[in-house]
Design an enzyme around this catalytic site. Structure first.
Site, short mmCIF file in Angstrom:
data_model
loop_
_atom_site.label_atom_id
_atom_site.label_comp_id
_atom_site.label_asym_id
_atom_site.label_seq_id
_atom_site.Cartn_x
_atom_site.Cartn_y
_atom_site.Cartn_z
CB THR A 1 -6.72 -2.89 6.19
OG1 THR A 1 -6.56 -2.68 5.01
CG2 THR A 1 -8.11 -3.59 6.62
CB VAL B 1 -0.93 -0.05 1.17
CG1 VAL B 1 -1.81 1.23 1.38
CG2 VAL B 1 -1.90 -1.17 1.09
CG LEU C 1 -21.95 -12.12 -8.64
CD1 LEU C 1 -23.18 -11.86 -9.59
CD2 LEU C 1 -22.39 -12.73 -7.51
CE LYS D 1 -4.62 -8.03 6.13
NZ LYS D 1 -4.76 -6.57 6.79
CB CYS E 1 -7.22 -7.94 1.17
SG CYS E 1 -5.67 -6.81 0.79
CD GLU F 1 -1.41 -8.85 -3.71
OE1 GLU F 1 -1.75 -8.91 -2.49
OE2 GLU F 1 -0.76 -9.14 -4.36
N GLY G 1 -8.78 -15.91 -2.23
CA GLY G 1 -7.22 -15.99 -1.22
C GLY G 1 -6.66 -14.50 -1.24
CE LYS H 1 -5.33 -9.58 -7.74
NZ LYS H 1 -6.28 -8.39 -7.38
C1 UDX Z 1 -8.97 -6.86 -2.59
C2 UDX Z 1 -10.19 -5.93 -3.06
O1 UDX Z 1 -10.60 -6.03 -4.18
C3 UDX Z 1 -9.16 -4.58 -2.75
O2 UDX Z 1 -10.40 -3.48 -3.07
C4 UDX Z 1 -8.69 -4.22 -1.29
O3 UDX Z 1 -8.15 -3.30 -1.17
C5 UDX Z 1 -7.68 -5.28 -1.24
O4 UDX Z 1 -8.44 -6.89 -1.44
P1 UDX Z 1 -6.95 -8.23 -3.82
O5 UDX Z 1 -6.85 -9.08 -2.72
O6 UDX Z 1 -5.74 -7.67 -4.71
O7 UDX Z 1 -8.12 -6.92 -3.62
O8 UDX Z 1 -7.80 -9.23 -4.57
P2 UDX Z 1 -9.16 -9.52 -5.84
O9 UDX Z 1 -8.83 -8.84 -6.97
O10 UDX Z 1 -10.30 -8.57 -4.87
O11 UDX Z 1 -9.41 -10.91 -5.60
C6 UDX Z 1 -9.48 -11.37 -4.33
C7 UDX Z 1 -9.87 -13.12 -4.50
O12 UDX Z 1 -11.02 -13.13 -4.75
C8 UDX Z 1 -8.78 -13.66 -5.54
O13 UDX Z 1 -8.55 -14.93 -4.85
C9 UDX Z 1 -9.51 -13.97 -6.69
O14 UDX Z 1 -9.33 -15.30 -7.34
C10 UDX Z 1 -11.05 -14.03 -5.77
N1 UDX Z 1 -12.08 -14.04 -6.78
C11 UDX Z 1 -12.46 -12.69 -7.27
C12 UDX Z 1 -13.14 -14.92 -7.07
O15 UDX Z 1 -12.99 -16.12 -6.78
N2 UDX Z 1 -14.40 -14.62 -7.82
C13 UDX Z 1 -14.30 -13.40 -8.27
O16 UDX Z 1 -15.53 -13.27 -8.91
C14 UDX Z 1 -13.55 -12.52 -8.11
#
Ligand code: UDX
Length: 430
Positions: free
Chosen positions: A102, A11, A250, A263, A260, A137, A257, A320
């Protein structure tokens, strides 16, 4: 404005670099000297290992230190407390202290009280504000310059005015966008929201937890679709067309995972129970998310029967796509269980391999996905990387010992894979 950023992790680095890009003078500091050494760059941004220098340099100080979870799930705020002590010791003039990490609700007010206590001798009065980030990320710079909203939680209006000034280039789009090479697509105007500090802190947790809830909801729908004989993508697409629901987050699969969502959901559940609110739906969100791995292994056992001695290709390790981050990645749990069940794991990921290798040296790792697929009895898709979406499965099929794909991210269409002669399993689709 002259700004300081304390904590050059994910961040802090993005915040410092983007605020400098937007035109401010920025000094960044971190207790990790190596991190400082690798971040040095010319121009509006400078890095120092001397926290005192950084604290004195800025009119506003952005706190971006880590708040990792304790065993209880509660957020560990000791790094923020340390910064408060440093500010009280080093700052001889009043500062606007902006909490960007956070944190659970009420942290800002605690920070404000601590700062007054620690600054009793100097008599300097610092003000505190909360400015949660919503950076993802892999797209953090884009997210910083194109936010849906900028939230500032304050105790007094002057702090809100100063933060509006800091974000003015982004609000009025007078910055040169590093993502769109200076010409951002038209439309999209960020909203500047002034709230109380408690609300701002809650907005962060509430937003992340709701996104996690949406994903778990889609995953339960996927389980239902498998039992009823429906298609989760048809269902979630139709749901998402309702503007009240929205189509994002969705996507059913192996679950969420990263550092963020897991946790923040835990911290939110913990915070709620501390104040006597039973956040049941979030507990269910977490439970559903953890069970994705069980669902995945039900498919693996159904298809492979005995896992022991089988050669299994694992496509994707990062939590991801477009990041090397494997923290709380579902793929890690998959690799762990495969190894426990005696499989030979042949894993590949464009960026997540080095960190995974440290955890599971007994697995094999390949840079080239086709090498990971060589002689494989099954291929498991765990991360939605574009390189896997574009794989040539005709070629892959010739390399594999058995044309079996279990897709944890619904990357392919069942029909297309079956037409190529594959046994194909995924989430929520027949
Ligand atoms: C997240 C929030 O999106 C962001 O706003 C915050 O500041 C930090 O946490 P990030 O952890 O980078 O960001 O990941 P994000 O792109 O949100 O994906 C989170 C997880 O959800 C990933 O493991 C992704 O594979 C999963 N995911 C996402 C799904 O399983 N289905 C979806 O439709 C979207």
């Amino acid at each position: 404005m002259r700004l300081s950023v304390i904590g050059c992790g994910y961040v802090g680095l993005v915040t410092g670099a983007c605020l400098a890009e937007a035109g401010h003078e920025v000094v960044c500091t971190d207790i990790d000297r190596e991190r400082i050494a690798s971040a040095h760059k010319a121009g509006r941004i400078s890095y120092t290992a001397d926290a005192g220098d950084a604290i004195r340099a800025g009119d506003a100080i952005f706190i971006c230190v880590g708040t990792p979870p304790k065993d209880s799930g509660e957020a560990d705020l000791s790094a923020i407390d340390n910064v408060a002590r440093q500010i009280a010791a080093e700052a001889k003039t009043p500062k606007l202290v902006v909490e960007k990490s956070t944190v659970p609700a009420r942290t800002g007010l605690e920070l404000s009280r601590a700062l007054s206590a620690y600054s009793k001798n100097s008599g300097v009065k610092h003000r505190v504000a909360s400015n949660p980030e919503f950076l993802r990320e892999g797209t953090a710079v884009f997210d910083f310059f194109h936010p849906d909203r900028i939230v500032v939680g304050v105790e007094d209006p002057s702090a809100a005015a100063e933060l509006r000034e800091i974000y003015r280039p982004i609000l009025e789009k007078t910055f040169r966008c590093p993502v769109h090479n200076g010409t951002c697509p038209p439309g999209h105007k960020a909203e500047f929201l002034v709230t109380t500090i408690n609300s701002a802190e809650l907005i962060k947790h509430a937003s992340n937890s709701f996104l996690a809830l949406k994903i778990s909801y889609a995953n339960v729908i996927a389980d239902l679709c498998e039992k009823i004989g429906a298609n989760v993508e048809e269902v979630t697409h139709a749901m998402g067309l309702d503007a009240r629901i929205g189509g994002q987050f969705l996507k059913a699969g192996l679950g969420y995972g990263g550092f963020c969502f897991p946790k923040d959901v835990q911290a939110f559940i913990h915070l709620s129970s501390k104040v006597g609110v039973d956040f049941d739906i979030l507990k269910a969100t977490e439970r559903v998310n953890k069970q994705r791995i069980d669902r995945f292994f039900e498919k693996i056992h159904q298809a492979l029967w005995v896992v022991k001695g089988k050669r299994v290709a694992v496509l994707g390790l990062a939590f991801k796509a477009n990041t090397d981050d494997i923290r709380f990645a579902p793929a890690l749990e998959v690799v762990k269980r495969l190894l426990e069940e005696g499989a030979f794991v042949q894993a590949t990921d464009p960026e997540g391999t080095p960190r995974t290798k440290a955890l599971f040296p007994q697995a094999q790792y390949h840079e080239d996905p086709y090498q990971a697929l060589q002689d494989a009895d099954a291929a498991l898709v765990c991360t939605e990387w574009e390189v896997f979406r574009k794989l040539d499965w005709d070629r892959a099929g010739k390399l594999m010992a058995r044309k079996l794909v279990i897709d944890g991210r619904n990357l392919y269409t069942p029909q297309a894979m079956r037409e190529k002669g594959f046994e194909y399993y995924s989430f929520g689709r027949e």
